[in-house]
Scaffold this motif. Structure first.
Motif, PDB file in Angstrom:
ATOM      1  N   ALA A   1       0.829  -1.198   0.000  1.00  0.00           N
ATOM      2  CA  ALA A   1       0.000   0.000   0.000  1.00  0.00           C
ATOM      3  C   ALA A   1       0.866   1.252   0.000  1.00  0.00           C
ATOM      4  O   ALA A   1       1.936   1.298   0.619  1.00  0.00           O
ATOM      5  CB  ALA A   1      -0.928  -0.016   1.215  1.00  0.00           C
ATOM      6  N   LEU A   2       0.385   2.277  -0.696  1.00  0.00           N
ATOM      7  CA  LEU A   2       1.154   3.519  -0.810  1.00  0.00           C
ATOM      8  C   LEU A   2       1.272   4.234   0.539  1.00  0.00           C
ATOM      9  O   LEU A   2       2.279   4.887   0.805  1.00  0.00           O
ATOM     10  CB  LEU A   2       0.491   4.431  -1.848  1.00  0.00           C
ATOM     11  CG  LEU A   2       0.443   3.879  -3.281  1.00  0.00           C
ATOM     12  CD1 LEU A   2      -0.299   4.839  -4.202  1.00  0.00           C
ATOM     13  CD2 LEU A   2       1.858   3.626  -3.813  1.00  0.00           C
ATOM     14  N   LEU A   3       0.237   4.158   1.353  1.00  0.00           N
ATOM     15  CA  LEU A   3       0.266   4.804   2.670  1.00  0.00           C
ATOM     16  C   LEU A   3       0.362   3.750   3.774  1.00  0.00           C
ATOM     17  O   LEU A   3      -0.354   3.781   4.758  1.00  0.00           O
ATOM     18  CB  LEU A   3      -0.977   5.667   2.894  1.00  0.00           C
ATOM     19  CG  LEU A   3      -0.952   7.071   2.284  1.00  0.00           C
ATOM     20  CD1 LEU A   3      -1.288   7.007   0.809  1.00  0.00           C
ATOM     21  CD2 LEU A   3      -1.935   7.989   2.984  1.00  0.00           C
ATOM     22  N   ARG A   4       1.268   2.795   3.582  1.00  0.00           N
ATOM     23  CA  ARG A   4       1.412   1.738   4.580  1.00  0.00           C
ATOM     24  C   ARG A   4       1.938   2.281   5.913  1.00  0.00           C
ATOM     25  O   ARG A   4       1.778   1.661   6.954  1.00  0.00           O
ATOM     26  CB  ARG A   4       2.330   0.633   4.072  1.00  0.00           C
ATOM     27  CG  ARG A   4       3.683   1.117   3.594  1.00  0.00           C
ATOM     28  CD  ARG A   4       4.452  -0.029   2.926  1.00  0.00           C
ATOM     29  NE  ARG A   4       5.742   0.403   2.391  1.00  0.00           N
ATOM     30  CZ  ARG A   4       5.896   0.968   1.197  1.00  0.00           C
ATOM     31  NH1 ARG A   4       4.833   1.192   0.430  1.00  0.00           N
ATOM     32  NH2 ARG A   4       7.089   1.318   0.761  1.00  0.00           N
ATOM     33  N   SER A   5       2.558   3.466   5.872  1.00  0.00           N
ATOM     34  CA  SER A   5       3.037   4.075   7.108  1.00  0.00           C
ATOM     35  C   SER A   5       1.905   4.640   7.956  1.00  0.00           C
ATOM     36  O   SER A   5       2.142   5.157   9.053  1.00  0.00           O
ATOM     37  CB  SER A   5       4.040   5.193   6.793  1.00  0.00           C
ATOM     38  OG  SER A   5       3.434   6.207   6.007  1.00  0.00           O
ATOM     39  N   ALA A   6       0.663   4.510   7.460  1.00  0.00           N
ATOM     40  CA  ALA A   6      -0.484   5.015   8.220  1.00  0.00           C
ATOM     41  C   ALA A   6      -0.690   4.253   9.525  1.00  0.00           C
ATOM     42  O   ALA A   6      -1.433   4.716  10.399  1.00  0.00           O
ATOM     43  CB  ALA A   6      -1.756   4.935   7.376  1.00  0.00           C
ATOM     44  N   GLU A   7      -0.033   3.111   9.688  1.00  0.00           N
ATOM     45  CA  GLU A   7      -0.188   2.377  10.947  1.00  0.00           C
ATOM     46  C   GLU A   7       0.400   3.151  12.116  1.00  0.00           C
ATOM     47  O   GLU A   7       0.098   2.860  13.275  1.00  0.00           O
ATOM     48  CB  GLU A   7       0.457   1.001  10.841  1.00  0.00           C
ATOM     49  CG  GLU A   7       1.963   1.016  10.645  1.00  0.00           C
ATOM     50  CD  GLU A   7       2.535  -0.394  10.621  1.00  0.00           C
ATOM     51  OE1 GLU A   7       1.976  -1.269  11.319  1.00  0.00           O
ATOM     52  OE2 GLU A   7       3.508  -0.628   9.891  1.00  0.00           O
TER      53      GLU A   7
END
Length: 435
Positions: free
Chosen positions: A183-189
């Protein structure tokens, strides 16, 4: 009960006659059952707080998501593949939703530079054609991106053999690409969400919220070390629910945040704090053909050379549903009296059980031909004695006849026994000849 014929018959009181059995065995059974019933009733009264009047919670929820993500997109410009770096903040990846929900975008697909004109539709089943006969002018397929013009044209200049129906739509039409992986915004975690939950029990005139006066603004929820903190890390929410954030972020999903209020509003044992739990609400085992995950489309409009254009974005992400439930209870004398009254009948179980023993193991069993000499039947003789003292056997009266003769009558009368409550002078009966 006798018939009411006068005030003396009305103004009377009836009560049951009790047979008291002096028995060590039955007395022990009675008190043992009474102790068991009393222990259960007392435990339920205290543990479930059945002396309280309880009311369901009324709540409102407000959320704030914070976090910054760096996104790297691969775009093609002039036939050259380039990497585009951009920064996403709260305004880019969060969207307002109705109710107690909020959405965080974790992945997306873009269709840039769209404008309303005629163009070939993206090749899909139902849109491909061989000639103009396969395309119907004015036809609007729910799966289509526009209105067919009736022409069959090549989809692109590279592949002239692949033809689709021409449509009037936002062109170029959206391509059926799969969601980027990872996912492009995998850092959203690493994003955090602050949940403000105000609750009210109007029947008890009590209002509170989940943010305590001594709560620090830099805390992060932890199930053991900091269970009352209202700030949650998105990755921790998935970890508590037993899910993998990176996997769900690709196609999106729905996560539930449950807030349970179990409030004791009595002054001597006041307790009213929320308890948080998490669970995934969408079906993660859904087949690929049934559109798994969670996504929607939105557009950003702009003008270029006085022509209206837009960038269509298919957003994948996590929808968080906040579910608030619970009860608040406070001491109420009426509830206590009702509970005590409803449990008094439980003490009658001892009487029912002992009567069952007496009736079951009476002399009818002991005198059975199966056990004519069994010594174990000796206690049954005692049961038979108790049974005779307690119960009185009444035989149903049988229908009998009587004959009455008068000296001044040449016949006799056959009189029903049930009619003899009256005087013989007024009882007619049935005449029977004497010969």
């Amino acid at each position: 009960m006798p018939a009411c014929c006068s005030w003396s018959d009305v103004l009377q009181y009836e009560t049951n006659k009790v047979t008291r059995i002096q028995s060590m065995n039955y007395g022990t059974i009675k008190w043992l059952l009474h102790v068991i019933v009393f222990s259960y009733v007392s435990f339920a009264l205290v543990s479930d707080k059945l002396y309280q009047r309880k009311e369901s919670v009324i709540s409102s929820v407000h959320t704030k998501v914070k976090g910054i993500a760096e996104v790297t997109e691969n775009v093609t410009e002039g036939g050259v593949l380039k990497s585009l770096h951009s920064v996403f903040d709260t305004a880019d990846y969060t969207f307002p939703l109705q109710g107690n929900s909020f959405f965080v975008m974790t992945n997306f697909l873009k269709s840039e530079g769209q404008e309303q004109k005629r163009c070939p539709e993206y090749p899909r089943r139902g849109a491909q054609c061989d000639s103009n006969k396969d395309c119907k002018e004015g036809w609007m397929d729910p799966q289509s991106k526009g209105i067919q013009t009736g022409k069959c044209i090549p989809y692109d200049d590279k592949n002239k053999k692949e033809k689709t129906c021409e449509v009037f739509a936002w062109c170029p039409t959206e391509e059926g690409k799969e969601a980027p992986r990872p996912a492009l915004l995998r850092s959203a975690e690493n994003f955090t969400v602050l949940i403000k939950n105000n609750i009210d029990f109007p029947g008890h005139n009590y209002t509170t919220r989940n943010i305590l006066p001594d709560t620090g603004i830099l805390c992060t929820f932890h199930k053991i070390h900091n269970p009352q903190c209202p700030i949650f890390r998105l990755g921790d929410i998935f970890q508590e629910a037993g899910e993998n954030f990176s996997e769900v972020a690709v196609q999106g999903g729905i996560m539930g945040i449950e807030i349970y209020w179990d409030c004791n509003l009595d002054s001597w044992s006041h307790h009213c704090y929320p308890r948080y739990s998490f669970r995934r609400l969408d079906d993660k085992y859904t087949n690929e053909s049934l559109v798994p995950g969670y996504n929607f489309r939105y557009a950003k409009y702009y003008k270029e050379n006085n022509v209206e254009k837009r960038t269509l974005i298919k957003a994948y992400g996590i929808r968080f549903d906040i579910l608030v439930f619970g009860t608040g209870g406070k001491f109420d004398i009426i509830q206590l009296v009702v509970y005590i009254g409803s449990t008094l009948s439980y003490f009658g179980l001892a009487t029912v059980f002992i009567d069952l023993l007496i009736n079951t193991y009476s002399s009818a069993f002991c005198r059975s031909s199966v056990y004519p000499y069994c010594t174990c039947c000796e206690p049954c003789a005692v049961n038979e004695y108790y049974y005779r003292k307690k119960c009185e056997s009444v035989v149903e009266p049988k229908r009998t006849l009587k004959y009455v003769s008068f000296v001044d009558e040449p016949y006799i009368r056959m009189v029903d026994q049930q009619l003899l409550g009256k005087s013989l002078q007024v009882v007619k009966g049935q005449e029977v000849p004497t010969w």
